[in-house]
Design a protein around this motif. Structure first.
Motif, short mmCIF file in Angstrom:
data_model
loop_
_atom_site.label_atom_id
_atom_site.label_comp_id
_atom_site.label_asym_id
_atom_site.label_seq_id
_atom_site.Cartn_x
_atom_site.Cartn_y
_atom_site.Cartn_z
N ALA A 192 0.84 -1.20 0.00
CA ALA A 192 0.00 0.00 0.00
C ALA A 192 0.87 1.24 0.00
O ALA A 192 2.04 1.20 0.38
CB ALA A 192 -0.91 -0.01 1.23
N PRO A 193 0.32 2.38 -0.45
CA PRO A 193 1.12 3.61 -0.53
C PRO A 193 1.75 4.02 0.80
O PRO A 193 2.80 4.68 0.81
CB PRO A 193 0.10 4.65 -1.00
CG PRO A 193 -0.92 3.88 -1.76
CD PRO A 193 -1.03 2.56 -1.04
N ASN A 194 1.16 3.65 1.92
CA ASN A 194 1.70 4.04 3.22
C ASN A 194 2.71 3.03 3.76
O ASN A 194 3.23 3.20 4.86
CB ASN A 194 0.57 4.23 4.24
CG ASN A 194 -0.24 2.97 4.47
OD1 ASN A 194 -0.18 2.04 3.66
ND2 ASN A 194 -0.97 2.93 5.57
N GLU A 195 3.01 1.98 2.99
CA GLU A 195 3.98 0.98 3.41
C GLU A 195 5.34 1.25 2.77
O GLU A 195 5.42 1.97 1.76
CB GLU A 195 3.48 -0.42 3.04
CG GLU A 195 2.22 -0.82 3.80
CD GLU A 195 1.71 -2.18 3.37
OE1 GLU A 195 1.14 -2.86 4.23
OE2 GLU A 195 1.87 -2.56 2.19
N ASP A 197 8.47 1.43 0.49
CA ASP A 197 8.57 1.25 -0.96
C ASP A 197 9.58 0.14 -1.27
O ASP A 197 10.75 0.22 -0.88
CB ASP A 197 9.02 2.57 -1.60
CG ASP A 197 8.93 2.56 -3.10
OD1 ASP A 197 9.03 1.48 -3.72
OD2 ASP A 197 8.76 3.65 -3.70
N ARG A 211 11.17 -5.62 2.24
CA ARG A 211 9.97 -4.84 1.92
C ARG A 211 9.03 -5.56 0.96
O ARG A 211 8.07 -4.98 0.50
CB ARG A 211 10.38 -3.49 1.33
CG ARG A 211 11.25 -2.68 2.29
CD ARG A 211 11.58 -1.32 1.72
NE ARG A 211 12.33 -0.51 2.69
CZ ARG A 211 12.56 0.79 2.57
NH1 ARG A 211 12.10 1.43 1.51
NH2 ARG A 211 13.25 1.44 3.48
#
Length: 329
Positions: A192-195, A197, A211
């Motif tokens: 998700a964008p908040n996790e 990169d 990651r």
């Protein structure tokens, strides 16, 4: 009149500057050369080979030098772009053809665009998947990548460029690493964008796989598909594939005479709207009227990630065959 059902794909090797190149071909008609990216093989075109053959084309997917059953020169410098372009020209000649349409994905997109740029007499049209065309030039690549990420994290390209470093992470568990890497860049499994990169590693001993998603394979990748990819890299190692990242400064020097050069031949671009390659390089897509004056269309597929011809095979096949038909008049 519809073409007859295509025969089964045929495996063969041909002589090339790399030594030998393994390829898989299906169908007959005008030649369409398919060039894969990292970390893949000819198998990433398994959905396109029969579709192109059924549409009346001779579809040929290669193992790029350093991959699969193709030769793997020991020298890092042997993976420079000029040599990969020479391999593609040699494949066309070895197949008894004078010209071909070339289609590339990921690193294969860069290889395809360089092939079209350097040899327009051989590669009469080019389709680029996932990675947009950006003309040669600009700052030295290693300097650019070294500035991405900042003090806390390092860009994956810089990580791959250091000999042996990525190999030490990948090769003890090739299958697990590939599963995570494919999932990290797939629309249905990417973080998700908040996790964190997955294109970066934490400085001071981090790994890319720290990651990666770990819960499920993306929908496009079966356990059997993963076995095919993993089996090739378990047999060959990953150094040949990673050496593509380690010759980028050499490519920058070699291609300096083509700084800013457009590709004049008919062209097509297909990208995934959720792919970092298309969002980071949106300026390159905006520049297509100048850099790809022969562009027929630029497609961004909604809800699609990086592995575009495997995530959306039917849609990609339709876009490719429709475009190829226009080249036949």
């Amino acid at each position: 009149m519809q073409p007859e059902p295509s025969a089964a794909p045929r495996h063969r090797t041909v002589e090339a500057p790399a030594g030998r190149l393994h390829l898989v071909e299906q169908g007959s008609g005008p030649l369409v050369l398919l060039v894969h990216g990292f970390p893949e093989s000819w198998y990433s075109w398994r959905h396109q080979l029969p579709a192109l053959a059924s549409a009346g084309y001779r579809a040929v997917a290669i193992d790029v030098r350093g991959y699969g059953r193709s030769s793997k020169p020991a020298e890092t410098d042997a993976y420079r772009m000029l040599d990969l372009v020479a391999d593609n020209v040699a494949v066309v000649r070895a197949l008894g053809e004078e010209s071909a349409v070339i289609v590339g994905h990921d690193w294969g997109s860069n290889i395809a665009s360089a092939s079209a740029l350097l040899h327009p007499e051989v590669f009469t049209a080019v389709a680029l998947l996932s990675v947009p065309y950006a003309p040669p030039g600009g700052p030295r690549p290693t300097d650019v990548f070294g500035r991405i990420g900042g003090p806390e994290q390092e860009f994956y390209v810089s990580y791959f460029q250091e000999p042996g470093r990525a190999e030490a992470e990948i090769e003890p568990d090739v299958r697990g690493w590939l599963a995570g890497f494919y999932a990290a860049l797939s629309a249905d499994t990417m973080p998700a964008p908040n996790e964190p990169d997955p294109h970066f590693v934490a400085r001071g001993g981090g790994r890319l796989r720290d990651r990666f998603p770990t819960k499920a394979l993306p929908a496009w990748l079966s356990e059997d598909d993963l076995d095919v990819y993993a089996g090739e890299f378990e047999r060959t190692g990953t150094t040949g594939a990673l050496n593509r990242y380690r010759t980028m400064d050499r490519d920058w020097e070699d291609l300096a005479p083509y700084r800013g050069a457009p590709i004049q031949q008919p062209s097509l671009f297909i990208g995934g709207a959720l792919d970092a390659s298309t969002t980071w390089m949106s300026d390159a897509i905006d520049a297509y009227p100048t850099t790809l004056p022969g562009l027929a269309a630029s497609h961004l597929l909604d809800g699609c990630g990086h592995w575009i011809q495997q995530e959306r095979p039917d849609e990609v096949n339709r876009l490719l065959t429709d475009w190829l038909a226009t080249l036949q008049g």
